[in-house]
Design an enzyme around this catalytic site. Structure first.
Site, PDB file in Angstrom:
ATOM      1  N   GLN A  51       0.663  -1.176   0.143  1.00  0.00           N
ATOM      2  CA  GLN A  51       0.184   0.013   0.082  1.00  0.00           C
ATOM      3  C   GLN A  51       0.820   1.242   0.036  1.00  0.00           C
ATOM      4  O   GLN A  51       0.288   2.303  -0.118  1.00  0.00           O
ATOM      5  CB  GLN A  51      -1.014  -0.020   1.166  1.00  0.00           C
ATOM      6  CG  GLN A  51      -1.888  -0.804   1.015  1.00  0.00           C
ATOM      7  CD  GLN A  51      -2.931  -1.022   2.222  1.00  0.00           C
ATOM      8  OE1 GLN A  51      -2.728  -1.683   3.497  1.00  0.00           O
ATOM      9  NE2 GLN A  51      -4.076  -0.258   1.938  1.00  0.00           N
ATOM     10  N   CYS A  88     -10.861   0.062   3.558  1.00  0.00           N
ATOM     11  CA  CYS A  88      -9.439   0.070   3.117  1.00  0.00           C
ATOM     12  C   CYS A  88      -8.902   1.555   2.809  1.00  0.00           C
ATOM     13  O   CYS A  88      -9.600   2.481   2.144  1.00  0.00           O
ATOM     14  CB  CYS A  88      -9.205  -0.963   1.994  1.00  0.00           C
ATOM     15  SG  CYS A  88      -7.669  -1.030   1.244  1.00  0.00           S
ATOM     16  N   HIS A 130      -7.250  -9.056   6.339  1.00  0.00           N
ATOM     17  CA  HIS A 130      -7.242  -8.160   5.446  1.00  0.00           C
ATOM     18  C   HIS A 130      -5.710  -7.632   4.809  1.00  0.00           C
ATOM     19  O   HIS A 130      -5.467  -7.669   3.785  1.00  0.00           O
ATOM     20  CB  HIS A 130      -8.001  -6.819   5.983  1.00  0.00           C
ATOM     21  CG  HIS A 130      -8.119  -5.694   5.001  1.00  0.00           C
ATOM     22  ND1 HIS A 130      -9.358  -5.281   4.515  1.00  0.00           N
ATOM     23  CD2 HIS A 130      -7.175  -4.783   4.549  1.00  0.00           C
ATOM     24  CE1 HIS A 130      -9.080  -4.073   3.688  1.00  0.00           C
ATOM     25  NE2 HIS A 130      -7.545  -3.738   3.925  1.00  0.00           N
ATOM     26  N   GLU A 131      -5.094  -7.471   5.664  1.00  0.00           N
ATOM     27  CA  GLU A 131      -3.568  -7.147   5.449  1.00  0.00           C
ATOM     28  C   GLU A 131      -2.907  -8.096   4.829  1.00  0.00           C
ATOM     29  O   GLU A 131      -2.045  -8.116   3.963  1.00  0.00           O
ATOM     30  CB  GLU A 131      -2.838  -6.566   6.614  1.00  0.00           C
ATOM     31  CG  GLU A 131      -3.480  -5.370   7.476  1.00  0.00           C
ATOM     32  CD  GLU A 131      -3.650  -4.141   6.282  1.00  0.00           C
ATOM     33  OE1 GLU A 131      -3.061  -4.173   5.576  1.00  0.00           O
ATOM     34  OE2 GLU A 131      -4.759  -3.521   6.648  1.00  0.00           O
ATOM     35  N   HIS A 134      -3.603  -8.077   1.204  1.00  0.00           N
ATOM     36  CA  HIS A 134      -2.826  -7.448   0.429  1.00  0.00           C
ATOM     37  C   HIS A 134      -1.744  -7.886   0.116  1.00  0.00           C
ATOM     38  O   HIS A 134      -1.109  -7.648  -1.146  1.00  0.00           O
ATOM     39  CB  HIS A 134      -2.641  -6.056   1.298  1.00  0.00           C
ATOM     40  CG  HIS A 134      -3.589  -4.818   1.268  1.00  0.00           C
ATOM     41  ND1 HIS A 134      -4.126  -4.432   0.056  1.00  0.00           N
ATOM     42  CD2 HIS A 134      -4.484  -4.451   2.184  1.00  0.00           C
ATOM     43  CE1 HIS A 134      -4.999  -3.505   0.292  1.00  0.00           C
ATOM     44  NE2 HIS A 134      -5.323  -3.568   1.581  1.00  0.00           N
TER      45      HIS A 134
END
Length: 181
Positions: A51, A88, A130-131, A134
């Site tokens: 990110q 997000c 969630h991470e 990614h």
């Protein structure tokens, strides 16, 4: 404090599987610090290295006043599920109900290369899943049912930030000799 720009939906780094960390050096320690600073400035409950444009398997989290990080995570998920709101930082302003495992045990390493395990449920479990997604090039909107994903894509197309150019990254003509830039 090193707050870095957060990459937005559409940036290819968000859809690329991140590389495992092999060297636990000052650069990784600086990356973790930058991730924490950027996550807290945003503010967010988690932030993965892709990110901020770094394709390494590192993420940070800040859930219920517990700040931490994990490198090269592997997850053990419970069969019990939770269904609740998720957003997000790479999709600003978007929040949809998403299905996740209720509990997780995450194994990996800290920034010094020491093995660690993190057990979490509910919000922490959601953030860790969630991470970790990614790091595999998966966004939470990929987990939505068909109708919710369609609605999310409509919101994304109409968002103020949609279509913004990704930051231009230029290679330095000078060798860094393994030092953080």
């Amino acid at each position: 404090m090193a707050v870095r720009p957060i990459r937005l939906f559409g940036d290819p780094v968000l859809r690329t599987q991140a590389e495992p960390v092999v060297d636990f050096d000052r650069e990784i320690q600086q990356l973790v610090t930058d991730l924490v600073d950027t996550m807290q400035a945003a503010p967010g409950a988690g932030l993965a290295a892709p990110q901020i444009g770094v394709s390494l398997r590192v993420f940070t989290y800040d859930v219920d006043d517990v700040v931490g990080h994990l490198i090269n995570p592997t997850l053990e998920l419970s069969e019990e599920e939770q269904f609740g709101p998720e957003g997000c930082l790479s999709l600003p302003g978007l929040e949809y109900d998403c299905r996740r495992a209720l509990r997780v045990v995450a194994h990996g390493f800290n920034m010094y290369g020491d093995p660690v395990a993190i057990e979490g449920s509910e919000r922490l479990a959601r953030a860790i899943q969630h991470e970790t997604d990614h790091l595999d090039g998966i966004l939470f909107i990929d987990k939505l049912d068909r109708e919710a994903r369609k609605a999310a894509m409509k919101v994304i197309r109409e968002a103020d930030w949609a279509g913004e150019q990704a930051p231009v990254i230029r290679d330095s003509p000078h060798a860094t000799f393994g030092r953080a830039i």
